[in-house]
Design an enzyme around this catalytic site. Structure first.
Site, PDB file in Angstrom:
ATOM      1  N   LYS A   1     -13.103  17.247  12.947  1.00 14.31           N
ATOM      2  CA  LYS A   1     -13.912  17.210  14.155  1.00 14.31           C
ATOM      3  C   LYS A   1     -14.112  18.640  14.642  1.00 14.31           C
ATOM      4  O   LYS A   1     -13.171  19.294  15.063  1.00 14.31           O
ATOM      5  CB  LYS A   1     -13.243  16.349  15.227  1.00 14.31           C
ATOM      6  CG  LYS A   1     -14.251  15.739  16.144  1.00 14.31           C
ATOM      7  CD  LYS A   1     -13.709  14.494  16.815  1.00 14.31           C
ATOM      8  CE  LYS A   1     -14.856  13.727  17.462  1.00 14.31           C
ATOM      9  NZ  LYS A   1     -14.434  12.625  18.265  1.00 14.31           N
TER      10      LYS A   1
ATOM     11  N   THR B   1       0.875  -1.174   0.000  1.00 18.12           N
ATOM     12  CA  THR B   1       0.000   0.000   0.000  1.00 18.12           C
ATOM     13  C   THR B   1       0.907   1.217   0.000  1.00 18.12           C
ATOM     14  O   THR B   1       2.055   1.146   0.448  1.00 18.12           O
ATOM     15  CB  THR B   1      -0.892   0.041   1.254  1.00 18.12           C
ATOM     16  OG1 THR B   1      -0.039   0.132   2.394  1.00 18.12           O
ATOM     17  CG2 THR B   1      -1.758  -1.180   1.354  1.00 18.12           C
TER      18      THR B   1
ATOM     19  N   GLU C   1      -5.660  -4.029   0.511  1.00 16.99           N
ATOM     20  CA  GLU C   1      -5.799  -5.060   1.551  1.00 16.99           C
ATOM     21  C   GLU C   1      -6.938  -6.035   1.264  1.00 16.99           C
ATOM     22  O   GLU C   1      -7.075  -7.050   1.916  1.00 16.99           O
ATOM     23  CB  GLU C   1      -6.076  -4.378   2.906  1.00 16.99           C
ATOM     24  CG  GLU C   1      -4.856  -3.789   3.579  1.00 16.99           C
ATOM     25  CD  GLU C   1      -4.549  -2.372   3.126  1.00 16.99           C
ATOM     26  OE1 GLU C   1      -5.030  -1.962   2.050  1.00 16.99           O
ATOM     27  OE2 GLU C   1      -3.810  -1.679   3.846  1.00 16.99           O
TER      28      GLU C   1
ATOM     29  N   TRP D   1     -18.451  15.281  13.860  1.00 16.75           N
ATOM     30  CA  TRP D   1     -17.689  14.994  12.648  1.00 16.75           C
ATOM     31  C   TRP D   1     -18.256  15.737  11.434  1.00 16.75           C
ATOM     32  O   TRP D   1     -19.468  15.786  11.230  1.00 16.75           O
ATOM     33  CB  TRP D   1     -17.757  13.494  12.340  1.00 16.75           C
ATOM     34  CG  TRP D   1     -16.881  12.672  13.214  1.00 16.75           C
ATOM     35  CD1 TRP D   1     -15.974  13.115  14.145  1.00 16.75           C
ATOM     36  CD2 TRP D   1     -16.824  11.246  13.242  1.00 16.75           C
ATOM     37  NE1 TRP D   1     -15.356  12.048  14.741  1.00 16.75           N
ATOM     38  CE2 TRP D   1     -15.856  10.888  14.214  1.00 16.75           C
ATOM     39  CE3 TRP D   1     -17.473  10.235  12.541  1.00 16.75           C
ATOM     40  CZ2 TRP D   1     -15.526   9.560  14.492  1.00 16.75           C
ATOM     41  CZ3 TRP D   1     -17.150   8.919  12.828  1.00 16.75           C
ATOM     42  CH2 TRP D   1     -16.192   8.587  13.795  1.00 16.75           C
TER      43      TRP D   1
HETATM   44  P1  ADP Z   1      -3.423   3.431  -1.528  1.00 14.29           P
HETATM   45  O1  ADP Z   1      -3.454   3.852  -0.073  1.00 14.29           O
HETATM   46  O2  ADP Z   1      -2.219   2.720  -1.978  1.00 14.29           O
HETATM   47  O3  ADP Z   1      -4.027   4.406  -2.475  1.00 14.29           O
HETATM   48  P2  ADP Z   1      -5.652   1.734  -2.037  1.00 14.29           P
HETATM   49  O4  ADP Z   1      -5.774   1.934  -3.473  1.00 14.29           O
HETATM   50  O5  ADP Z   1      -5.724   0.381  -1.481  1.00 14.29           O
HETATM   51  O6  ADP Z   1      -4.342   2.214  -1.518  1.00 14.29           O
HETATM   52  O7  ADP Z   1      -6.651   2.713  -1.348  1.00 14.29           O
HETATM   53  C1  ADP Z   1      -7.734   2.282  -0.620  1.00 14.29           C
HETATM   54  C2  ADP Z   1      -8.495   3.460  -0.107  1.00 14.29           C
HETATM   55  O8  ADP Z   1      -8.939   4.278  -1.202  1.00 14.29           O
HETATM   56  C3  ADP Z   1      -9.762   3.082   0.612  1.00 14.29           C
HETATM   57  O9  ADP Z   1      -9.533   2.726   1.941  1.00 14.29           O
HETATM   58  C4  ADP Z   1     -10.569   4.368   0.486  1.00 14.29           C
HETATM   59  O10 ADP Z   1     -10.195   5.322   1.438  1.00 14.29           O
HETATM   60  C5  ADP Z   1     -10.182   4.881  -0.875  1.00 14.29           C
HETATM   61  N1  ADP Z   1     -11.191   4.488  -1.851  1.00 14.29           N
HETATM   62  C6  ADP Z   1     -11.203   3.425  -2.655  1.00 14.29           C
HETATM   63  N2  ADP Z   1     -12.308   3.410  -3.438  1.00 14.29           N
HETATM   64  C7  ADP Z   1     -13.024   4.505  -3.103  1.00 14.29           C
HETATM   65  C8  ADP Z   1     -14.271   5.049  -3.532  1.00 14.29           C
HETATM   66  N3  ADP Z   1     -14.994   4.481  -4.479  1.00 14.29           N
HETATM   67  N4  ADP Z   1     -14.691   6.182  -2.951  1.00 14.29           N
HETATM   68  C9  ADP Z   1     -13.967   6.784  -1.983  1.00 14.29           C
HETATM   69  N5  ADP Z   1     -12.787   6.322  -1.538  1.00 14.29           N
HETATM   70  C10 ADP Z   1     -12.316   5.195  -2.083  1.00 14.29           C
END
Ligand code: ADP
Length: 545
Positions: free
Chosen positions: A436, A183, A328, A441
């Site tokens: 916050k 990640t 993940e 929130w």
């Molecule tokens: P990186 O942190 O490497 O960008 P990821 O691609 O695994 O990793 O990112 C996952 C995160 O991206 C999710 O936990 C979320 O916060 C955000 N995310 C993924 N898809 C969406 C979506 N459709 N809308 C909003 N946020 C999203």
């Protein structure tokens, strides 16, 4: 009683080669942008040659072999050859900073790196800092190889060219690790997610069902999500599983190049992050070009703006489906598709549902909890930490000595969400981005979506700035479209009446460019640094803003 046969990833390509052998794979060459075309039968043949070359070089089960490459036929072959041998295919995201790349390659202890020509400068910068790395294979033919006299730099085409295609794939236990993806680590060091043959096969199978991607052998699929990010959303497995035609865009993800592929190959399905689709729409604007074959596009990775769904619907007749997931989770968690009883709803009401991230796909368990871990109701209003578990969700990061899930197996996604009575989940924020204010929130995502609806706004980000009175107050940072003129008041007007009064940002800051992370998301950490000393106007007022 049924048979206990288990499958490996290599079986997927073997299946495609036998039963969909003539179906085409098209990829844009990194060397010259020209298209390379062959079929699943030929892809298997070259994959087997590569497997022999890897084995001949000494690759053993469990070894980590890195790739730093665009979506191309060679990268596709590497995924199958490495995992087929029981080794681990480590996809490295070249957009990360050098320090992160150095950390990742050393942490994974990669022995070999298969790299595209475009990323050779990165390898040159890092090479002396990677003691485990024994050789670099350049994904190229001899004609395009850079001049080098180093014996540990190999040319992919020459390396596999002399091999036969006779390979006896090892029978592997279902839980054998197959692939590794880090990640991006917006906080701390990047963390490695180690997928297995079983988790990848289950995930690919699920994304092929019609509630998720719904790909079949009648589809021509453009894989616009990079293979170096989040497991290419499972497409590199699900397409050959379905026998779909697969199109890989190489290094060219700009609107024009994407349109060219969609048009020329009658693409019916595609998936990629929202930026790819806004680039495409931008290049189509003002032209009479249409997308008659494109049935559906799945998008996610960051929130999809409402205008984008509407534009695809109204101007191109293409269904844009919102999905959510994370590295993940292999990465698919939810998709936003209307249920039977929603088909008769008004378009506006349907849109309300379609902008949400959607309901979990079968196999993913999901709940929202408060700070004490108590489960919150599915009322569409209660915001809580989003927890998931399932057979393609991580349990422990690579080379860590403790699990990253709680005693019942739940992974805290780091996202804050609501779930409504229809089972639709909506992300309201990343936990670390929540604002916050006065103990309550405020969802930065909701404010961003509303601000992004203004035609002059190219990108909008909302961050919390410290407030003596309220703890934090929202600041709206805007990158305006080039040549557009817009005032703070005009943007805030678009928010008024749509959110609680105390949610309204205190101010709008215009910047030339909003910084993005390696995965193309807004880099709020940098923005927070940039606006660290900003004091909200609300501190000077006596009532709740
Ligand atoms: P990186 O942190 O490497 O960008 P990821 O691609 O695994 O990793 O990112 C996952 C995160 O991206 C999710 O936990 C979320 O916060 C955000 N995310 C993924 N898809 C969406 C979506 N459709 N809308 C909003 N946020 C999203």
């Amino acid at each position: 009683m049924m048979q206990q046969e288990s499958r490996t990833l290599a079986d997927v390509l073997e299946y495609a080669a036998v039963f969909h052998g003539q179906v085409e794979l098209v990829s844009r060459r990194v060397e010259d942008g020209r298209l390379h075309r062959y079929n699943y039968a030929q892809a298997l043949q070259r994959t087997r040659q590569l497997a022999r070359a890897l084995r001949g070089w000494g690759v053993k089960p469990g070894d980590r072999i890195a790739t730093m490459a665009w979506n191309t036929h060679r990268h596709f072959e590497a995924w199958y050859a490495i995992t087929g041998l029981g080794a681990i295919c480590h996809t490295v995201n070249p957009r990360l900073f050098d320090t992160q790349l150095e950390f990742i390659l050393n942490h994974a202890q990669d022995l070999l790196l298969l790299v595209d020509l475009s990323f050779l400068p990165i390898v040159e910068r890092l090479r002396s800092k990677l003691p485990c790395l024994k050789a670099v294979v350049v994904l190229s033919d001899e004609a395009c190889m850079p001049a080098t006299d180093r014996p540990d730099v190999l040319c992919y085409e020459s390396w596999i060219g002399g091999e036969t295609d006779e390979v006896d794939w090892p029978r592997l236990e279902p839980d054998t690790p197959s692939s590794l993806c880090y990640t991006s680590g917006t906080t701390g060091n990047p963390k490695g997610v180690l997928y297995t043959h079983r988790s990848n096969l289950l995930h690919a199978d699920v994304v092929n069902n019609s509630g998720v991607f719904g790909i079949s052998c009648a589809d021509s699929v453009l894989m616009a999500v990079p293979m170096f990010h989040a497991n290419s959303w499972g497409l590199a497995y699900s397409c050959p599983m379905a026998g779909a035609k697969l199109i890989m865009p190489g290094a060219q993800l700009d609107g024009e190049s994407i349109f060219e592929l969609l048009d020329e190959h009658q693409v019916s399905f595609s998936a990629g992050v929202p930026t790819v689709w806004s680039n495409l729409l931008q290049s189509l604007r003002g032209t009479d070009r249409k997308l008659p074959c494109l049935r559906e596009v799945v998008t996610g990775g960051s929130a999809v703006p409402r205008w984008m769904i509407e534009t695809f619907d109204r101007e191109y007749g293409v269904r844009l489906v919102h999905a959510w997931g994370m590295t993940e989770m292999s990465p698919t968690g939810t998709s936003s598709r209307l249920k039977t009883y929603m088909q008769s709803w008004s378009y506006e009401r349907q849109l309300e549902m379609r902008v949400k991230q959607g309901h979990p796909v079968y196999g993913v368990a999901m709940k929202i909890v408060d700070d004490n871990g108590s489960q919150l109701p599915h009322d569409g209003a209660s915001m809580g930490r989003l927890l998931v578990k399932g057979p393609w969700v991580v349990r422990r990061y690579f080379r860590e000595d403790h699990d990253c899930v709680d005693a019942d197996g739940w992974l805290d996604t780091g996202d804050i969400a609501t779930i409504d009575p229809h089972g639709f989940m909506q992300i309201t924020d990343r936990a670390k981005d929540l604002i916050k204010s006065g103990g309550e929130w405020i969802s930065s995502v909701e404010l961003e979506n509303l601000a992004a609806g203004h035609p002059a706004v190219k990108l909008a980000a909302v961050i919390g700035v410290a407030s003596e009175k309220w703890g934090e107050r929202p600041l709206l940072v805007v990158e305006a479209e080039r040549q557009a003129s817009v005032t703070a008041e005009e943007i805030l007007d678009g928010l008024r009446g749509k959110v609680a009064k105390w949610w309204l940002p205190d101010a709008v800051a215009f910047v030339d460019e909003i910084p993005l992370t390696a995965t193309g998301k807004i880099n709020k950490r940098l923005l927070r640094q940039q606006f660290r000393d900003r004091r909200p106007t609300a501190d000077k007022e006596s009532t709740v803003p």
